[in-house]
Design a protein around this motif. Structure first.
Motif, PDB file in Angstrom:
ATOM      1  N   ARG A 286      -5.264  11.776   3.568  1.00 49.04           N
ATOM      2  CA  ARG A 286      -5.031  11.293   2.199  1.00 49.04           C
ATOM      3  C   ARG A 286      -5.477  12.298   1.149  1.00 49.04           C
TER       4      ARG A 286
ATOM      5  N   THR B 238       2.027   2.363  -6.142  1.00 48.29           N
ATOM      6  CA  THR B 238       0.823   1.572  -6.439  1.00 48.29           C
ATOM      7  C   THR B 238       0.301   1.745  -7.864  1.00 48.29           C
TER       8      THR B 238
ATOM      9  N   LEU C  13      -0.202  13.455  -1.318  1.00 51.21           N
ATOM     10  CA  LEU C  13       0.858  12.476  -1.110  1.00 51.21           C
ATOM     11  C   LEU C  13       1.952  13.102  -0.252  1.00 51.21           C
TER      12      LEU C  13
ATOM     13  N   TYR D 112       0.813  -1.218   0.000  1.00 52.46           N
ATOM     14  CA  TYR D 112       0.000   0.000   0.000  1.00 52.46           C
ATOM     15  C   TYR D 112       0.849   1.272   0.000  1.00 52.46           C
ATOM     16  N   ARG D 113       2.130   1.164  -0.295  1.00 49.79           N
ATOM     17  CA  ARG D 113       2.987   2.353  -0.332  1.00 49.79           C
ATOM     18  C   ARG D 113       2.540   3.222  -1.499  1.00 49.79           C
ATOM     19  N   ARG D 114       2.040   4.411  -1.210  1.00 50.90           N
ATOM     20  CA  ARG D 114       1.305   5.206  -2.198  1.00 50.90           C
ATOM     21  C   ARG D 114       2.164   5.689  -3.355  1.00 50.90           C
TER      22      ARG D 114
END
Length: 429
Positions: free
Chosen positions: A407, A353, A410, A348-350
């Motif tokens: 959220r 993804t 980032l 889930y590391r933005r």
């Protein structure tokens, strides 16, 4: 401060920085080279039959994957061979000595599962699950512990209205696995999952052992004693862990600190040295130096990266990645790293993804307060491009932190990471 190294560029590459969990790639390297991929932890139950029942000696070796079920299986094997009566039990807990947490570890991590002590008596991750829910305003919250006989927590968390100023919860760690929770929780808060580590290994293990005896139908009325350097009785049954390569994969993918520090200490024990963090550190430095790396300025305090006294350069980590590529024995570790957007700590590391990085980055992350690191490879076809990206001294103002938490944006370092890695992707020939 941002430091990076790639095949064609670098910045502040020799600056010593906090590695956090990226240090696990160092632990994995030395462990695989020294111990070999098929190394297994052996937990031995030795037995001396007598008219009064079995005299048992349990030789614990710090297997980080050892469970209560494994213990029950050992006891069942002994029962099958020698009957259900136990005359005495001695436990050898001498494998790891010295402090059970590394020098420089943050004191208020103690009591939290990710900082569970790496002990000779490892069992069931040395952790207990729980959760916290708000009660009625003005009353105590509701604390659930999965097993209160293993860990006793005095809950003094008060439920306050949702308009109350920000609340915090503080864990106070006492002796003999006696903890207390203080602070407040807002009435509109959801269930808060909790995972507590133990801090009295013998007390915790004794309870687990007594339960395992009962599950196995073994009769024992005496006291469990703990001693060091016990010689095995002539009869014995063993439990073998999974092969080391599987343990290292779990350590890397899940960033498991207990596995990392247990393996770290094992490096010293397997060289007939004391099973301490200090001796293990010496082994790591010696082994990497023998592989041609310069560790004259590096500081290695543990195998997990929990110590804030660890200091490693991006250049050193990059050389480790180059070793993984060039050394046939180490190449197996590459495919056992977390995969961007798919597995472990990168799922889930933005920053990772979406294409082109999703599923194309294999890397170990490292995160503690103020530190955001990533070490590994970009994969394109059958080619691998090693990289190291380290950010230390990371701090957001209140507005930025709120936006990231909601959220709405980032994290600035993850945005930089995403853009930098996309540049590396484009740099492939």
């Amino acid at each position: 401060m941002i430091s990076f190294v790639s095949p064609d560029s670098s910045q502040h590459a020799d600056l010593l920085l906090t590695p956090a969990s990226t240090l696990k790639v160092v632990t994995a390297t030395v462990a695989l080279k020294q111990l070999g991929k098929n190394y297994r932890y052996t937990t031995k139950l030795s037995i001396k039959p007598s008219d009064k029942g079995m005299h048992l000696r349990l030789h614990m070796r710090g297997d980080p994957s050892f469970t209560s079920q494994d213990l029950v299986t050992l006891l069942n094997k002994a029962k099958t061979r020698f009957g259900s009566k136990v005359a005495s039990i001695q436990v050898d807990d001498s494998e790891f000595t010295g402090h059970n947490r590394s020098q420089g570890q943050v004191w208020n991590d103690i009591g939290i599962c990710f900082a569970a002590p790496a002990s000779s008596l490892n069992i069931d991750n040395n952790c207990i699950n729980g959760n916290l829910k708000p009660g009625k305003v003005g009353q105590l919250s509701r604390l659930h512990i999965s097993d209160s006989s293993l860990l006793n927590i005095d809950n003094q968390i008060i439920t306050v209205s949702q308009n109350h100023p920000d609340c915090e919860q503080n864990l106070r760690v006492g002796d003999h696995n006696q903890y207390s929770l203080q602070g407040c929780i807002k009435a509109d808060s959801g269930m808060m999952p909790l995972r507590f580590s133990i801090n009295d290994e013998q007390r915790y293990f004794s309870t687990k052992l007594k339960r395992s005896l009962a599950r196995s139908g073994l009769s024992f009325k005496g006291n469990i004693s703990y001693q060091q350097q016990l010689s095995p009785y002539s009869e014995s049954v063993n439990h073998l862990s999974a092969p080391l390569l599987e343990l290292l994969e779990y350590m890397l993918v899940e960033s498991d600190n207990l596995t990392a520090d247990s393996v770290f200490k094992t490096l010293a024990r397997e060289q007939q040295r004391a099973g301490t963090y200090q001796q293990a550190s010496k082994v790591v430095v010696e082994q990497l130096s023998a592989l041609g790396l310069d560790l004259s300025r590096a500081q290695i305090r543990d195998g997990s990266g929990l110590s804030r006294e660890n200091l490693i350069s991006a250049n050193l980590l990059y050389q480790v990645m180059q070793l993984w590529q060039s050394d046939p024995q180490l190449q197996a570790l590459i495919k056992r790293l977390p995969i961007a957007g798919q597995t472990g700590t990168l799922k889930y590391r933005r920053s990772l993804t979406r294409a082109p990085l999703k599923a194309q980055v294999l890397a170990k992350s490292g995160y503690v307060n103020g530190v955001v690191n990533l070490v590994g490879f970009i994969e394109k076809g059958d080619q691998l491009r090693p990289f190291v990206l380290m950010a230390n001294g990371v701090s957001l103002n209140e507005q930025e932190a709120t936006a990231v938490k909601k959220r709405q944006t980032l994290h600035p370092i993850l945005r930089y990471e995403k853009e930098w890695l996309e540049q590396q992707w484009q740099a492939f020939n």
